[in-house]
Scaffold this active site. Structure first.
Site, mmCIF file in Angstrom:
data_model
loop_
_atom_site.group_PDB
_atom_site.id
_atom_site.type_symbol
_atom_site.label_atom_id
_atom_site.label_comp_id
_atom_site.label_asym_id
_atom_site.label_seq_id
_atom_site.Cartn_x
_atom_site.Cartn_y
_atom_site.Cartn_z
ATOM 1 N N GLY A 15 -17.496 1.416 -0.674
ATOM 2 C CA GLY A 15 -18.170 2.673 -0.382
ATOM 3 C C GLY A 15 -19.582 2.761 -0.901
ATOM 4 O O GLY A 15 -20.365 3.620 -0.457
ATOM 5 N N PHE A 16 -19.973 1.872 -1.807
ATOM 6 C CA PHE A 16 -21.308 1.973 -2.396
ATOM 7 C C PHE A 16 -22.416 1.794 -1.367
ATOM 8 O O PHE A 16 -23.439 2.489 -1.402
ATOM 9 C CB PHE A 16 -21.479 0.936 -3.512
ATOM 10 C CG PHE A 16 -22.789 1.055 -4.243
ATOM 11 C CD1 PHE A 16 -22.935 1.973 -5.268
ATOM 12 C CD2 PHE A 16 -23.878 0.273 -3.891
ATOM 13 C CE1 PHE A 16 -24.153 2.098 -5.938
ATOM 14 C CE2 PHE A 16 -25.092 0.393 -4.543
ATOM 15 C CZ PHE A 16 -25.234 1.319 -5.581
ATOM 16 N N LEU A 17 -22.208 0.871 -0.420
ATOM 17 C CA LEU A 17 -23.265 0.553 0.537
ATOM 18 C C LEU A 17 -23.447 1.631 1.612
ATOM 19 O O LEU A 17 -24.356 1.527 2.428
ATOM 20 C CB LEU A 17 -22.984 -0.803 1.190
ATOM 21 C CG LEU A 17 -22.875 -1.987 0.213
ATOM 22 C CD1 LEU A 17 -22.529 -3.263 0.959
ATOM 23 C CD2 LEU A 17 -24.166 -2.164 -0.578
ATOM 24 N N TYR A 72 0.845 -1.189 0.000
ATOM 25 C CA TYR A 72 0.000 0.000 0.000
ATOM 26 C C TYR A 72 0.882 1.242 0.000
ATOM 27 O O TYR A 72 1.499 1.578 1.011
ATOM 28 C CB TYR A 72 -0.936 0.016 1.205
ATOM 29 C CG TYR A 72 -1.918 -1.138 1.266
ATOM 30 C CD1 TYR A 72 -2.234 -1.892 0.137
ATOM 31 C CD2 TYR A 72 -2.551 -1.477 2.466
ATOM 32 C CE1 TYR A 72 -3.127 -2.947 0.199
ATOM 33 C CE2 TYR A 72 -3.459 -2.526 2.537
ATOM 34 C CZ TYR A 72 -3.733 -3.261 1.395
ATOM 35 O OH TYR A 72 -4.627 -4.304 1.474
ATOM 36 N N PRO A 131 -16.380 -4.654 3.280
ATOM 37 C CA PRO A 131 -17.734 -4.927 3.787
ATOM 38 C C PRO A 131 -18.732 -3.835 3.427
ATOM 39 O O PRO A 131 -19.944 -4.039 3.559
ATOM 40 C CB PRO A 131 -17.522 -4.996 5.304
ATOM 41 C CG PRO A 131 -16.352 -4.093 5.546
ATOM 42 C CD PRO A 131 -15.441 -4.321 4.369
ATOM 43 N N HIS A 184 -0.386 -12.144 0.850
ATOM 44 C CA HIS A 184 -1.283 -11.372 0.001
ATOM 45 C C HIS A 184 -1.721 -12.177 -1.214
ATOM 46 O O HIS A 184 -2.911 -12.221 -1.541
ATOM 47 C CB HIS A 184 -0.571 -10.083 -0.428
ATOM 48 C CG HIS A 184 -1.452 -8.894 -0.444
ATOM 49 N ND1 HIS A 184 -0.997 -7.609 -0.283
ATOM 50 C CD2 HIS A 184 -2.790 -8.767 -0.596
ATOM 51 C CE1 HIS A 184 -2.000 -6.743 -0.342
ATOM 52 N NE2 HIS A 184 -3.091 -7.433 -0.535
#
Length: 332
Positions: free
Chosen positions: A223-225, A58, A219, A124
């Protein structure tokens, strides 16, 4: 916050974790601010969110450096999870599972994180050129050396399985069966959310039957939920959602009924309850060995996510979630 255990070693963590990747990588770089991210991590720890999920790739490396600044002050408050096995190039990502590399990468992560032990070290991705048993054996030696407390495996990326009808996690389970013969797996990290429930079919039961913890990645559906994204809003070129088949303007509009359903359930639980909290509560309801790891780079979102642990969905709520439309992507 409620504590949950990861693996047979009974490693205790707060029921909701913190995904640190968005602070440094894969999401809109113009919105990544180091000092604000530091405040977010401190706020999460204050609220009992102990699991900090990062990786050497990252940034690369910058996210571990950021976490190190927090851990230097608050190591006893945190459960540190980082990952090894992927190298980021100029325009590509490649796997490296060579034992010598794994050991060097662990030492480098320890330096960046400013700690003498990693609580959970995750592979990973397996290197297709190296038997996964060899990579896992090197990781096991790190446990024996006292540099790592427990080992985890990230699920093989296989989003295409949704198109073909193949069981999404068959390859991951085969890897788990192989490495389990070398050294115990304490946790598996894989996508699990209201709009991506595929892990419920085989992977989650596999983990539950063997006392393996399950870290639910994404989860909140990238970000959509949360219900805060607008169809057609567009994403910066470096944002993974700019190329995601569920984040075209057409598909975001088509999937709005899922958010509407979460919002309807939230309203029944009182003022201030959000669709995001309902989505996280649904993940938490999938088993005592499940720990959602929502990504956040703002204090507000970290606090909202942490409070989801107190939300208890009813059987009617869970049935309503089960009846929500299947999520659609541009491949459908």
């Amino acid at each position: 916050m409620e504590r949950r255990t990861i693996g047979a070693g009974a490693l205790a963590v707060g029921a909701v974790g913190l995904g640190c990747m968005p602070m440094s990588w894969a999401y809109s770089s113009s919105r990544q601010r180091g000092e604000e991210s530091l405040r977010t991590v401190h706020r999460a720890l204050d609220l009992g969110t102990t699991l900090l999920d990062t990786a050497d790739m990252y940034g690369p490396f910058t996210n571990e450096l950021l976490m190190g600044r927090v851990l230097k002050e608050r190591r006893p408050d945190a459960f540190v999870s980082t990952k090894v096995g992927l190298l980021v190039g100029e325009q590509h990502i490649v796997a490296n599972g060579r034992p010598g590399y794994v050991k060097r990468a662990c030492d480098a992560s320890l330096r960046r994180l400013q700690t003498d032990v990693i609580d959970l070290y995750q592979l990973h991705r397996a290197d297709p050129e190296i038997p996964v048993e060899e990579t896992w054996g090197a990781m096991a030696e790190l446990v024996q050396a006292g540099k790592v407390r427990a080992l985890g495996l990230c699920a093989v990326g296989a989003r295409g399985g949704r198109r073909s009808g193949a069981r999404l996690h068959d390859a991951t389970i085969r890897q788990l069966q192989r490495v389990q013969q070398v050294f115990p797996v304490s946790a598996v990290q894989a996508e699990l959310s209201v709009w991506s429930p595929e892990a419920l079919e085989t992977l989650l039961p596999w983990c539950e039957a063997r006392g393996v913890g399950f870290l639910a990645a994404m989860p909140l559906g990238n970000g959509f939920l949360t219900g805060t994204l607008t169809p057609g809003q567009g994403f910066e070129p470096d944002d993974v959602r700019a190329r995601h088949p569920r984040f075209t303007a057409e598909m975001m509009a088509a999937n709005q009924p899922i958010v509407v359903g979460l919002r309807r359930i939230a309203a029944r639980h009182g003022e201030g309850v959000t669709p995001a909290q309902v989505a996280l509560a649904w993940v938490l309801a999938q088993g005592r060995h499940v720990v959602p790891v929502p990504g956040a780079k703002r204090e507000r979102w970290a606090a909202e996510n942490a409070r989801a642990e107190a939300l208890r969905l009813t059987s009617e709520d869970l049935a309503e979630v089960a009846d929500l439309p299947r999520a659609r992507g541009s491949w459908d």
